[in-house]
Design an enzyme around this catalytic site. Structure first.
Site, short mmCIF file in Angstrom:
data_model
loop_
_atom_site.label_atom_id
_atom_site.label_comp_id
_atom_site.label_asym_id
_atom_site.label_seq_id
_atom_site.Cartn_x
_atom_site.Cartn_y
_atom_site.Cartn_z
CE LYS A 181 -3.91 -2.26 -0.12
NZ LYS A 181 -4.03 -3.51 0.52
C1 LIG Z 1 -5.25 -4.50 1.02
C2 LIG Z 1 -6.74 -4.43 1.04
C3 LIG Z 1 -7.48 -4.79 2.18
C4 LIG Z 1 -6.89 -5.49 3.34
O1 LIG Z 1 -5.91 -4.76 3.96
P1 LIG Z 1 -5.07 -5.47 5.14
O2 LIG Z 1 -4.40 -4.30 5.79
O3 LIG Z 1 -4.10 -6.40 4.48
O4 LIG Z 1 -6.02 -6.17 6.02
C5 LIG Z 1 -8.84 -4.55 2.17
N1 LIG Z 1 -9.45 -4.03 1.12
C6 LIG Z 1 -8.79 -3.70 -0.01
C7 LIG Z 1 -9.53 -3.09 -1.14
C8 LIG Z 1 -7.41 -3.92 -0.10
O5 LIG Z 1 -6.76 -3.64 -1.22
#
Ligand SMILES: *Cc1c(COP(=O)(O)O)cnc(C)c1O
Length: 375
Positions: A181
């Site tokens: 991210k």
């Molecule tokens: C990465 C992601 C998540 C989950 O995030 P985590 O921090 O790994 O739990 C949820 N929704 C979307 C759209 C994502 O891309």
């Protein structure tokens, strides 16, 4: 040349901040976490941000805080990572999918009302690839039908639409600091809200439901606490926060670099007849993922070609309802959400991160052009 799909921005500044935590006696939720929470809230233009260990955890706790209970229904999109729908199941509720807009891949607000039943309690839009869903329409429906809105803003830290940012007008927004991210602590997340009471409640739910976390007890000099609700274990620690603090300080700068690369991709690839999600007006795209849409017949060849040229790509996403667990457990079938299914057969995500050099970006474009021509 080998182009990784993602490279993080963690370096010396983060190391320095982590070292400070290492030199302190306290590694879990404490001063650095609180500082990250304040800085994040300030950046988002919101009253509160709660530090958590994942966006999945944030979604889970947000749904619980919103009063979602077993038997309730929550409307969401099938065009997302599975975490979105899993969190609804974790809260004991049932995910009800609504198909997406063909132009953007975001939940189609015009289809939401038809999916509302007596059991519907909330709408959970996802800001796909970094572009916000039509929150004006979604919030209007929610207000009329007395539903809560929880945003999956895992892609949308920097986003804005119609002057509004994630969490500002809804029950709250959930952010991810997962490895790929915009800013990352490997694993991490946050719940951002303008509702101070709900932020406090989520802080309780993140640590077993204890009324005072350890750092608070130490500050108050009293080890007494109560447990007045069933909580989970989703508290962000000081090491994660230390990793995030410098990245958050640079977030607009790294966003600008991604925005520039995305614009260059967009212009270069439009020339060869590749289609892409439309960028809506009056919005700021967070540019988390750059996706192109190609002919489903050609996609496999294009992906194979890119692989031979060492350009990493991804598919975002296989629609959630087509995973075997969702078919088996909830009875979903192919053909139920045709727009999401069509996008999932066409989509290819290209590398997009601030560390990409101009030479690498040109290489990706050239290889995509070759791949499309040869497929
Ligand atoms: C990465 C992601 C998540 C989950 O995030 P985590 O921090 O790994 O739990 C949820 N929704 C979307 C759209 C994502 O891309």
């Amino acid at each position: 040349m080998k182009i990784e799909f993602f490279k993080h921005n963690v370096g010396e500044d983060e190391l320095r901040e982590v070292k400070k935590v290492f030199n302190s006696p306290f590694l879990t939720t404490g001063e650095a976490t609180h500082r990250l929470e304040r800085n994040l809230a300030k950046y988002l233009g919101i009253k509160e941000a709660v530090g958590l260990t994942s966006c999945t955890g944030a979604l889970h706790l947000a749904l619980l805080a919103a009063g979602i209970k077993p038997g309730d229904e929550v409307i969401t999109t099938p065009m997302s990572f599975v975490a979105t729908a899993h969190a609804i199941l974790m809260a004991g509720a049932k995910p009800v999918f609504v198909d997406v807009e063909p132009e953007t891949g975001n939940i189609n607000a015009n289809l939401i009302e038809a999916a509302i039943t007596k059991k519907t309690k909330a709408i959970l839009p996802v800001h796909l690839y970094g572009q916000m869903a039509d929150m004006e329409k979604i919030l209007a429906i929610a207000q009329k039908r007395r539903l809560k809105v929880i945003e999956d803003a895992a892609h949308a830290l920097e986003a804005r639409r119609d002057g509004v940012r994630p969490g500002q007008k809804s029950f709250g927004a959930c952010l991810s600091f997962y490895a790929t991210k915009a800013i990352t602590s490997g694993e991490g997340g946050s719940f951002a809200t303008n509702d101070k009471k709900m932020a406090e409640y989520v802080r309780r739910l993140r640590s077993h439901g204890v009324t005072r976390e350890l750092s608070q007890r130490q500050r108050l000099g009293s080890m007494a606490y109560d447990v007045d609700v069933l909580g989970w274990k989703y508290n962000m620690d000081n090491i994660q926060a230390a990793l995030l603090l410098p990245q958050l300080g640079r977030v607009e700068k790294t966003w600008q670099r991604r925005a520039k690369i995305a614009e260059y991709y967009r212009q270069s690839l439009a020339k060869i007849g590749v289609t892409m999600p439309v960028i809506v007006s009056k919005s700021k795209h967070a540019h988390h993922l750059f996706t192109i849409w190609v002919s489903p017949r050609k996609r496999k060849n294009i992906l194979n070609y890119l692989k031979t040229k060492d350009v990493s790509a991804a598919i975002n996403y296989v629609p959630i309802h087509l995973f075997s667990f969702y078919r088996r457990q909830l009875g979903f079938k192919k053909g139920m959400f045709p727009v999401a299914e069509k996008i999932s057969r066409q989509t290819i995500s290209l590398p997009l991160y601030a560390k990409l050099t101009d030479v690498e970006v040109d290489y990706v474009i050239k290889q995509v052009q070759n791949a499309v021509r040869k497929a």
